[in-house]
Design a protein around this motif. Structure first.
Motif, PDB file in Angstrom:
ATOM      1  N   LEU A 196       6.351  -9.079  -9.954  1.00 40.62           N
ATOM      2  CA  LEU A 196       7.091  -8.356  -8.933  1.00 40.62           C
ATOM      3  C   LEU A 196       7.387  -6.908  -9.314  1.00 40.62           C
ATOM      4  CD1 LEU A 196       9.602 -11.112  -7.774  1.00 40.62           C
ATOM      5  CD2 LEU A 196       7.455 -10.408  -6.708  1.00 40.62           C
ATOM      6  N   ALA A 197       7.086  -6.495 -10.547  1.00 43.12           N
ATOM      7  CA  ALA A 197       7.332  -5.119 -10.943  1.00 43.12           C
ATOM      8  C   ALA A 197       6.404  -4.186 -10.164  1.00 43.12           C
ATOM      9  CB  ALA A 197       7.105  -4.953 -12.444  1.00 43.12           C
ATOM     10  N   ARG A 198       6.981  -3.168  -9.563  1.00 46.65           N
ATOM     11  CA  ARG A 198       6.160  -2.217  -8.800  1.00 46.65           C
ATOM     12  C   ARG A 198       5.385  -1.334  -9.769  1.00 46.65           C
ATOM     13  NH1 ARG A 198       8.477   1.637  -3.947  1.00 46.65           N
ATOM     14  NH2 ARG A 198       6.590   2.871  -3.627  1.00 46.65           N
ATOM     15  N   PRO A 199       4.053  -1.342  -9.713  1.00 44.85           N
ATOM     16  CA  PRO A 199       3.276  -0.621 -10.720  1.00 44.85           C
ATOM     17  C   PRO A 199       3.179   0.865 -10.433  1.00 44.85           C
ATOM     18  CG  PRO A 199       1.797  -1.668  -9.180  1.00 44.85           C
ATOM     19  CD  PRO A 199       3.196  -2.076  -8.774  1.00 44.85           C
ATOM     20  N   ALA A 200       2.813   1.615 -11.467  1.00 41.06           N
ATOM     21  CA  ALA A 200       2.580   3.046 -11.316  1.00 41.06           C
ATOM     22  C   ALA A 200       1.362   3.296 -10.448  1.00 41.06           C
ATOM     23  CB  ALA A 200       2.371   3.674 -12.698  1.00 41.06           C
ATOM     24  N   ARG A 201       1.374   4.415  -9.763  1.00 39.53           N
ATOM     25  CA  ARG A 201       0.195   4.909  -9.058  1.00 39.53           C
ATOM     26  C   ARG A 201      -0.442   6.001  -9.920  1.00 39.53           C
ATOM     27  NH1 ARG A 201       0.492   1.320  -6.442  1.00 39.53           N
ATOM     28  NH2 ARG A 201      -1.677   1.356  -7.002  1.00 39.53           N
ATOM     29  N   VAL A 202      -1.728   6.232  -9.755  1.00 42.62           N
ATOM     30  CA  VAL A 202      -2.371   7.373 -10.400  1.00 42.62           C
ATOM     31  C   VAL A 202      -1.828   8.638  -9.737  1.00 42.62           C
ATOM     32  CG1 VAL A 202      -4.547   8.556 -10.836  1.00 42.62           C
ATOM     33  CG2 VAL A 202      -4.444   6.058 -10.955  1.00 42.62           C
ATOM     34  N   ALA A 203      -1.275   9.541 -10.524  1.00 47.06           N
ATOM     35  CA  ALA A 203      -0.674  10.757  -9.972  1.00 47.06           C
ATOM     36  C   ALA A 203      -1.727  11.597  -9.260  1.00 47.06           C
ATOM     37  CB  ALA A 203      -0.020  11.560 -11.087  1.00 47.06           C
ATOM     38  N   ALA A 204      -1.336  12.198  -8.157  1.00 46.99           N
ATOM     39  CA  ALA A 204      -2.267  13.027  -7.384  1.00 46.99           C
ATOM     40  C   ALA A 204      -2.623  14.289  -8.161  1.00 46.99           C
ATOM     41  CB  ALA A 204      -1.642  13.393  -6.042  1.00 46.99           C
ATOM     42  N   GLY A 205      -3.877  14.671  -8.052  1.00 48.44           N
ATOM     43  CA  GLY A 205      -4.334  15.915  -8.654  1.00 48.44           C
ATOM     44  C   GLY A 205      -4.441  16.993  -7.597  1.00 48.44           C
ATOM     45  N   ARG A 206      -5.620  17.581  -7.490  1.00 48.40           N
ATOM     46  CA  ARG A 206      -5.862  18.614  -6.484  1.00 48.40           C
ATOM     47  C   ARG A 206      -6.993  18.145  -5.568  1.00 48.40           C
ATOM     48  NH1 ARG A 206      -5.499  24.426  -9.694  1.00 48.40           N
ATOM     49  NH2 ARG A 206      -3.327  24.179 -10.405  1.00 48.40           N
ATOM     50  N   ALA A 339      -6.301  -7.772  12.270  1.00 50.33           N
ATOM     51  CA  ALA A 339      -5.098  -6.956  12.448  1.00 50.33           C
ATOM     52  C   ALA A 339      -4.012  -7.389  11.476  1.00 50.33           C
ATOM     53  CB  ALA A 339      -4.609  -7.077  13.891  1.00 50.33           C
ATOM     54  N   THR A 340      -3.855  -8.692  11.279  1.00 48.33           N
ATOM     55  CA  THR A 340      -2.851  -9.202  10.347  1.00 48.33           C
ATOM     56  C   THR A 340      -3.165  -8.760   8.920  1.00 48.33           C
ATOM     57  OG1 THR A 340      -2.478 -11.132  11.745  1.00 48.33           O
ATOM     58  CG2 THR A 340      -1.755 -11.286   9.455  1.00 48.33           C
ATOM     59  N   THR A 341      -4.434  -8.884   8.525  1.00 51.89           N
ATOM     60  CA  THR A 341      -4.829  -8.519   7.162  1.00 51.89           C
ATOM     61  C   THR A 341      -4.596  -7.036   6.911  1.00 51.89           C
ATOM     62  OG1 THR A 341      -6.494 -10.277   7.129  1.00 51.89           O
ATOM     63  CG2 THR A 341      -6.726  -8.517   5.504  1.00 51.89           C
ATOM     64  N   ARG A 342      -4.978  -6.192   7.865  1.00 52.44           N
ATOM     65  CA  ARG A 342      -4.775  -4.749   7.679  1.00 52.44           C
ATOM     66  C   ARG A 342      -3.287  -4.408   7.600  1.00 52.44           C
ATOM     67  NH1 ARG A 342      -9.448  -4.469  11.116  1.00 52.44           N
ATOM     68  NH2 ARG A 342      -8.150  -4.402  12.986  1.00 52.44           N
ATOM     69  N   GLY A 343      -2.477  -5.067   8.432  1.00 51.92           N
ATOM     70  CA  GLY A 343      -1.045  -4.811   8.375  1.00 51.92           C
ATOM     71  C   GLY A 343      -0.430  -5.220   7.048  1.00 51.92           C
ATOM     72  N   LEU A 344      -0.798  -6.403   6.559  1.00 53.03           N
ATOM     73  CA  LEU A 344      -0.281  -6.858   5.273  1.00 53.03           C
ATOM     74  C   LEU A 344      -0.767  -5.969   4.130  1.00 53.03           C
ATOM     75  CD1 LEU A 344      -0.686 -10.730   5.690  1.00 53.03           C
ATOM     76  CD2 LEU A 344       1.451  -9.422   5.689  1.00 53.03           C
ATOM     77  N   THR A 345      -2.004  -5.484   4.232  1.00 51.26           N
ATOM     78  CA  THR A 345      -2.538  -4.594   3.201  1.00 51.26           C
ATOM     79  C   THR A 345      -1.731  -3.309   3.128  1.00 51.26           C
ATOM     80  OG1 THR A 345      -4.766  -5.502   3.472  1.00 51.26           O
ATOM     81  CG2 THR A 345      -4.583  -3.343   2.426  1.00 51.26           C
ATOM     82  N   ARG A 346      -1.364  -2.755   4.293  1.00 43.72           N
ATOM     83  CA  ARG A 346      -0.548  -1.535   4.297  1.00 43.72           C
ATOM     84  C   ARG A 346       0.838  -1.794   3.711  1.00 43.72           C
ATOM     85  NH1 ARG A 346      -3.327  -0.656   9.262  1.00 43.72           N
ATOM     86  NH2 ARG A 346      -1.696  -1.755  10.427  1.00 43.72           N
ATOM     87  N   LEU A 347       1.421  -2.932   4.058  1.00 35.27           N
ATOM     88  CA  LEU A 347       2.746  -3.258   3.528  1.00 35.27           C
ATOM     89  C   LEU A 347       2.715  -3.461   2.019  1.00 35.27           C
ATOM     90  CD1 LEU A 347       4.079  -5.759   6.228  1.00 35.27           C
ATOM     91  CD2 LEU A 347       4.927  -3.449   5.778  1.00 35.27           C
ATOM     92  N   ALA A 348       1.618  -4.044   1.528  1.00 30.07           N
ATOM     93  CA  ALA A 348       1.504  -4.342   0.090  1.00 30.07           C
ATOM     94  C   ALA A 348       1.016  -3.163  -0.729  1.00 30.07           C
ATOM     95  CB  ALA A 348       0.561  -5.530  -0.113  1.00 30.07           C
ATOM     96  N   ALA A 349       0.693  -2.035  -0.090  1.00 30.72           N
ATOM     97  CA  ALA A 349       0.104  -0.898  -0.808  1.00 30.72           C
ATOM     98  C   ALA A 349       0.924  -0.463  -2.021  1.00 30.72           C
ATOM     99  CB  ALA A 349      -0.110   0.272   0.153  1.00 30.72           C
TER     100      ALA A 349
END
Length: 436
Positions: A196-206, A339-349
């Motif tokens: 359940l720990a929210r992981p780091a994202r790769v920091a944005a570059g340019r 539609a359900t899968t895409r919605g859950l994917t966005r929520l889980a991003a």
């Protein structure tokens, strides 16, 4: 309906009933989450010292596809209330898979760009293409495959290429043993980062103004290890990947968070009977922020990494986890499930893993293409969609490590890719036996 779909429907009517295969979970999820700005492609390059007459290569590749008929598939047209996507298995290719682009300066760079921007259509069998790339003044050629990852993965395509090579050389590849997974000790399971720990994202570059994926290839020495070392080269690559992302994020002022790195695990045999399709299961290797902090002890990190990867490989798990199996259950029509899968994917991003490391390992086939010779290098790359936005893919041939960094242009720019390669090379060298 597109022109290709109409042609496929007409062919199906002429051929009569064809064998059908329902989309497995991995294929369906990939189909639901398709994004035209970041095509779901796997790119593979096989570098050869000589050249192959295109007609001979076409003959060999057609032979290989017939030896592996599961690759000869196309998506069957479906109505709005269909409960499943289905693959339709064909008796032969719908299109000429092999093409020879003009041998101009920069032909390889152009072919790589096509592999990242134009996916083979799912409506034509097989969902892959092969370009024979030659450049003036450069000996040899490059066989560049573009594979639609909704249907096939990199190891499947490599198996097909190996069968074509056997046909051209007249020599069967040696028998490759199936992977043997060790039993996991219960104590090893507790070493993982909490799910359940929210992981780091790769920091944005340019990031640049052009959407899609970009990539960078490199050749590095394979890191050495002592004969009795408790870790593998894959563990060295995993530790180097984790430290690379941690270093990059510190350089960009991102807060320190745990890392989770997705790792494909492939238990299939590599012989002629290898199941073709998407045959890997995805596991996530966790690292606490303190474990990848500046000045982390590399020997300790390698030991922890080995414990975690060994436990994850030994543990049975559905390819994408049990949640994906529930979402793809054929209860609702595929349109509603999409539609359900895409919605859950966005929520889980926000909880998606930080990055993906796909290590093919030592290429298990000689890839001897007869008069064109044996492969001197093999490069792979996996899709790098957001929210991960970065993938690391490796393979080794002839004692050299062939690395591809692939990233989403929405996250990173070309200079960022160069910097990441520099950091990765330094971190990987620090795992070498002489550096510990």
């Amino acid at each position: 309906m597109t022109t290709v779909q109409r042609q496929s429907t007409a062919r199906a009517a002429a051929e009569g009933p064809l064998a059908r295969v329902p989309f497995p979970v991995v294929d369906e999820v990939a189909r639901h989450c398709a994004d035209p700005l970041e095509p779901n492609t796997v790119h593979i390059e096989i570098h050869l010292p000589g050249r192959i007459p295109p007609d001979r290569l076409r003959e060999a590749f057609t032979h290989a596809l017939r030896r592996h008929p599961r690759a000869l598939m196309r998506e069957r047209p479906h109505g709005p209330f269909a409960r499943r996507y289905e693959w339709e298995l064909t008796d032969g290719p719908d299109t000429d898979v092999v093409s020879v682009p003009p041998p101009v300066p920069g032909a390889l760079a152009l072919a790589r760009a096509r592999a990242l921007t134009v996916a083979p259509p799912l409506s034509a069998s097989p969902p892959l293409r092969l370009e024979v790339v030659e450049e003036p003044g450069t000996p040899g050629c490059v066989l560049l495959f573009t594979v639609h990852h909704t249907a096939l993965d990199g190891p499947s395509c490599l198996r097909i290429a190996a069968t074509a090579a056997e046909f051209l050389s007249g020599r069967p590849a040696p028998v490759v043993p199936s992977p043997v997974r060790p039993l996991a000790a219960p104590a090893q399971r507790a070493a993982r980062t909490p799910v359940l720990a929210r992981p780091a994202r790769v920091a944005a570059g340019r990031p640049g103004p052009v959407p899609g994926n970009a990539m960078l290839v490199a050749e590095l020495p394979v890191p050495r290890r002592e004969p009795d070392a408790p870790y593998t080269v894959n563990d060295q690559l995993m530790a180097a990947t984790a430290l690379t992302v941690a270093d990059w994020n510190r350089e960009h002022g991102a807060p320190e968070r745990p890392l989770r790195i997705t790792m494909p695990v492939d238990d299939r045999s590599r012989g002629p009977e290898m199941p073709i399709g998407n045959g890997t299961r995805l596991v996530e290797v966790g690292f606490r922020a303190a474990e990848v902090a500046a000045g982390a002890d590399m020997a300790v990190l390698l030991r922890l990494t080995a414990e975690r990867t060994r436990a994850l490989k030994a543990r049975p798990r559905p390819p994408l986890g049990r949640g994906a199996s529930l979402v793809t259950a054929p209860v609702l029509p595929v349109g509603a499930r999409a539609a359900t899968t895409r919605g859950l994917t966005r929520l889980a991003a926000p909880w998606t893993s930080t990055t993906l490391l796909s290590n093919i390992g030592r290429v298990p086939y000689p890839l001897d293409f007869g008069e064109a010779g044996r492969a001197g290098a093999v490069w792979f790359s996996a899709p790098a969609r957001m929210p991960r936005g970065l993938t690391v893919t490796t393979a080794s041939t002839g004692g050299r490590l062939h690395l591809v960094l692939r990233w989403s242009r929405a996250l990173l720019g070309d200079d960022d890719g160069l910097r990441l390669r520099e950091v990765f090379a330094r971190r990987l060298a620090a795992t070498d036996a002489e550096a510990l």
